[in-house]
Write a protein that holds these residues in place. Structure first.
Motif, short mmCIF file in Angstrom:
data_model
loop_
_atom_site.label_atom_id
_atom_site.label_comp_id
_atom_site.label_asym_id
_atom_site.label_seq_id
_atom_site.Cartn_x
_atom_site.Cartn_y
_atom_site.Cartn_z
N UNK A 115 0.83 -1.21 0.00
CA UNK A 115 0.00 0.00 0.00
C UNK A 115 0.86 1.26 0.00
N UNK A 116 1.96 1.22 0.75
CA UNK A 116 2.87 2.37 0.77
C UNK A 116 3.48 2.60 -0.62
N UNK A 171 3.48 5.98 -5.88
CA UNK A 171 3.17 6.22 -7.30
C UNK A 171 2.07 7.28 -7.41
N UNK A 172 1.06 7.19 -6.55
CA UNK A 172 0.02 8.21 -6.54
C UNK A 172 0.57 9.60 -6.28
N UNK A 214 2.37 15.02 -8.24
CA UNK A 214 3.51 15.92 -8.46
C UNK A 214 3.62 16.30 -9.94
N UNK A 215 3.44 15.31 -10.82
CA UNK A 215 3.54 15.57 -12.26
C UNK A 215 2.40 16.46 -12.74
N UNK A 216 1.25 16.40 -12.06
CA UNK A 216 0.13 17.27 -12.42
C UNK A 216 0.44 18.73 -12.11
N UNK A 254 -5.83 4.49 -8.53
CA UNK A 254 -4.84 5.02 -9.46
C UNK A 254 -5.35 5.05 -10.90
N UNK A 255 -6.00 3.96 -11.33
CA UNK A 255 -6.36 3.83 -12.75
C UNK A 255 -7.86 3.88 -13.01
N UNK A 256 -8.68 3.58 -12.00
CA UNK A 256 -10.12 3.48 -12.22
C UNK A 256 -10.75 4.73 -12.80
#
Length: 527
Positions: free
Chosen positions: A292-293, A298-299, A304-306, A410-412
């Motif tokens: 989970x960590x 990655x989240x 950050x990239x946004x 993350x992807x949903x």
């Protein structure tokens, strides 16, 4: 619209116009009681295209309800059997929608075993609308760059697809309306005739031209849908079908996209678990880091990239949230990509460099070194929207994104919004769905499912095997998208035996890694 779009549309019209003239000659030659006789009798003019392969084309009706009307040209490629004891032809499809059968058969030495190459001609074709078979076109390559890089205007400025502002909703609606309008402008009526049922009909014409009484077929991912449709439409023409990494036989496009997010989440957790077992994992933050960590890191990278795009050393594109997310998503299709995504995540998290993740995303949607895309994205949208119903109300997509975030944060949400082009797809271009797919009357059909498949969740293979009257389920307890020729000897033996001798394994057979070998992907046992 740039000039290339006009040329592509003009070429499609020219091919259809040529088809009109040819169909007149077919009518004059007489078809008897079989409306498709002219197509079954046409033959393929094979030409040597190098490295032992032979290439050709054949024609099919644009509309099977009007076989005397316009025609499409289908490109086909064949590797002749290397042995003397030839069984017939083995037709391959790699999936998609939008995957090239020509490209797949070119890699026949990896795609199928030596035993199959000895006994079968290995054959691939580009389905209608794909690659060299009168392709559909929508956005230009520059426009696709913008489309894949679209970042949601979210409430907190982190690009969160579940917290889209009203202005952001209108922006994504306009983006997808423009996508669909580009499909109509560049491809015209062709988008009315690219559904999977018509691809299955094309494949039966090919079977006839290859001289096979029964079809022997290996379809992966979306290719399983082609095979399932074939079994429903032509059960008496089936010899052996392997459907590996199944897509569900029914269900709407939005529903399917949300379910697919679950598969990617399962695969992501398997990747993170593997990464954390390695000393150089960029997701680790001490010895007590949990899966989970790792997923949370990655989240954090996506957020950050946004807010500030990562560095990009290859071109002008911003390495923003959607492009970074696409790179991670692409890497989950195969374990072979895992080293690259670890490198990409290390560079992104520790060095602020998103270049490798951009490259991984380019692999998924086939963006070439010269900033050009194949037409796979256009074909994917056209086929999915033709095959599966989708809601017209954009509010349904907003709610689906929020719901998907609960199980697949993350992807949903992104995958839910990814179904939005179908909300604006022309109603007349939606294919009349086959009411039921059960393949009644077909001989045993082998469905292969991988328990931690990313793109086609294992439950879909269970669903398809159950739906087919003669479906037999073979399970691989492993990772990656599809199982055959992915490294497990147990799966490969079962598939080869079935294709060679039409004897299926026992329904419910499970191939699992052996405990007594270090390389669990190369040796498997059945139970």
């Amino acid at each position: 619209m740039e000039a290339k779009g006009w040329i592509g549309a003009a070429l499609a019209v020219a091919l259809l116009a040529t088809g009109c003239a040819e169909s007149d000659r077919a009518q004059e030659s007489g078809t008897g009681d079989d409306p498709l006789a002219a197509f079954h009798q046409q033959g393929i003019d094979w030409e040597d295209c190098g490295d032992g392969f032979w290439c050709g084309t054949f024609e099919v009706p644009v509309d099977y309800d009007d076989p005397a009307g316009e025609r499409l040209e289908i490109a086909v490629k064949r590797l002749p059997a290397s042995g003397d004891d030839r069984i017939g032809s083995l037709v391959l499809n790699p999936g998609g929608p939008g995957g090239s059968g020509l490209g797949y058969v070119t890699s026949a030495s990896a795609a199928v075993s030596k035993q199959l190459r000895e006994r079968f001609d290995i054959v691939g074709f580009d389905p209608r609308g794909v690659g060299q078979s009168t392709p559909v076109y929508c956005l230009s390559s520059a426009e696709l760059d913008e489309y894949f890089g679209f970042q949601f205007d979210s409430v907190d400025g982190d690009g969160d697809p579940t917290e889209v502002t009203d202005a952001g909703v209108e922006e994504i609606a306009d983006l997808n309306r423009d996508f669909v309008e580009a499909c109509r402008e560049r491809s015209g009526d062709l988008i009315h005739h690219v559904g999977t049922a018509d691809v299955a009909r094309d494949m039966d014409v090919l079977r006839e031209l290859l001289g096979d009484d029964g079809l022997t077929y290996l379809g992966k991912s979306y290719g399983t849908s082609i095979g399932a449709h074939y079994a429903e439409l032509f059960p008496g023409n089936v010899r052996a079908l392997v459907l590996d990494g199944a897509v569900p036989p029914h269900g709407g496009q939005l529903e399917t996209s949300v379910e697919q997010a679950g598969g990617f989440t399962t695969a992501l957790r398997a990747f993170v678990e593997d990464c954390l077992s390695r000393p150089d994992c960029p997701l680790a933050d001490g010895a007590d880091t949990t899966v989970d960590d790792g997923v949370a890191r990655i989240g954090e990278l996506l957020e950050r990239a946004a807010r500030e795009p990562l560095a990009n050393r290859i071109d002008h594109r911003e390495a923003n949230r959607p492009r970074v997310e696409l790179g991670v998503l692409a890497a989950l299709y195969s374990e072979s990509f895992w080293p690259r995504v670890r490198t990409g995540l290390d560079e992104a998290i520790n060095g602020g460099d998103g270049t490798e993740l951009l490259r991984l995303g380019d692999v998924l949607y086939k963006r070439g070194d010269r900033e050009t895309y194949q037409n796979s994205m256009a074909a994917l949208v056209a086929v999915n929207c033709a095959d599966r119903p989708a809601p017209r109300d954009i509010g349904v997509y907003e709610e689906a994104a929020r719901t998907a975030a609960q199980a697949s944060p993350l992807f949903g949400p992104s995958l839910a919004w990814g179904a939005l082009p179908c909300a604006y797809w022309p109603e007349e271009a939606r294919e009349d769905a086959v009411a039921e797919i059960d393949g009644d009357g077909a001989p045993p059909i082998l469905v292969v499912g991988t328990t931690r498949d990313s793109a086609t969740p294992y439950e879909w293979s269970e669903e398809l095997a159950e739906a087919l009257d003669s479906g037999v389920l073979l399970t691989w307890e492993g990772d990656g998208h599809t199982a055959y020729r992915s490294g497990d000897a147990c799966v490969d033996r079962a598939v080869d035996s079935y294709l060679l001798g039409t004897e299926v394994p026992e329904d419910g057979t499970v191939c699992e890694p052996r405990d007594d070998v270090s390389d669990t992907r190369s040796s498997g046992q059945a139970r």
